[in-house]
Design a protein around this motif. Sequence first.
Motif, short mmCIF file in Angstrom:
data_model
loop_
_atom_site.label_atom_id
_atom_site.label_comp_id
_atom_site.label_asym_id
_atom_site.label_seq_id
_atom_site.Cartn_x
_atom_site.Cartn_y
_atom_site.Cartn_z
N ALA A 96 6.99 -2.95 6.81
CA ALA A 96 5.95 -1.94 6.58
C ALA A 96 6.55 -0.62 6.15
O ALA A 96 6.03 0.06 5.26
CB ALA A 96 5.09 -1.77 7.83
N THR A 121 0.19 4.45 7.43
CA THR A 121 -0.40 4.40 8.76
C THR A 121 0.03 3.14 9.50
O THR A 121 0.41 3.18 10.67
CB THR A 121 -1.95 4.47 8.68
N LEU A 122 0.01 2.01 8.80
CA LEU A 122 0.47 0.75 9.39
C LEU A 122 1.94 0.85 9.80
O LEU A 122 2.32 0.44 10.90
CB LEU A 122 0.26 -0.40 8.42
N SER A 182 8.12 -6.79 11.13
CA SER A 182 6.90 -6.17 10.59
C SER A 182 7.07 -4.68 10.42
O SER A 182 6.67 -4.10 9.40
CB SER A 182 5.70 -6.46 11.50
N SER A 202 5.84 0.91 2.46
CA SER A 202 5.20 2.23 2.34
C SER A 202 6.09 3.19 1.55
O SER A 202 5.58 4.04 0.82
CB SER A 202 4.85 2.80 3.72
N LEU A 233 3.34 0.49 13.67
CA LEU A 233 4.32 -0.53 14.03
C LEU A 233 5.62 0.08 14.53
O LEU A 233 6.22 -0.40 15.50
CB LEU A 233 4.59 -1.45 12.84
N TYR A 235 -2.88 4.00 3.82
CA TYR A 235 -3.08 2.82 4.67
C TYR A 235 -1.74 2.18 5.03
O TYR A 235 -1.50 1.82 6.19
CB TYR A 235 -3.98 1.79 3.99
N LEU A 236 -0.87 2.03 4.05
CA LEU A 236 0.43 1.41 4.30
C LEU A 236 1.29 2.28 5.23
O LEU A 236 1.95 1.76 6.14
CB LEU A 236 1.16 1.15 2.99
#
Length: 198
Positions: free
Chosen positions: A19, A59-60, A15, A23, A64, A56-57
């Motif tokens: 991610a 930040t994710l 993940s 991003s 992670l 948003y991407l």
Amino acid sequence: MTSTARRAPRILVRSAQVAIAVSAVADVFRAAAVRDDHLHRTGASESGFISMVFVYLMTLAIVLFLVWLAQSRRNAQELSPGASVPSRGRTIGMWFVPVVNLVVTRGIVLAIGRASSASWEEKRDTTLVNAWWAAWVGHSLVLLVASRVAPGSMAFLVVEEALMIAAAVLAGLVIERITALQSAALGAAVPAEPLAQA
């Protein structure tokens, strides 16, 4: 002796890698949309929407990555109790201190890698971390210079996004390498359960 360290779940590792990659690709679209908006001054909200999705991407990806890093730090500390591994607060906190995060974070990742296994190959693995760090810092510096010197410049855009993609690929490789070292070391450190008596 039984180790209390735990392997990072494969889902967390994958993940974080996905991610980071997604991003980085989103940043290419964001940069292109912002450049287009800067050149044509259309006032369209497309660049704003793409920038919001990118935030948003990213930040994710950051969350992670930091969860993976915290787990890796814990494992490294368990695997090499005498090694100089940064505290949990320093491991996470230094990423949020401006300017310091461009210098100290490299050393944190190196310390975790070195403490992860005797199989750490100093030249190869340090070069991998250094390449990731240089691409990441290079992207940040080019982005800063471009925004002040030549906003909307295609040359700067290509260089900054090439560095962003390189940093993402190298970050994925760093995650993979440290996870593999720890998994192998944990497999060797954790003894098999004794067979039950019949």
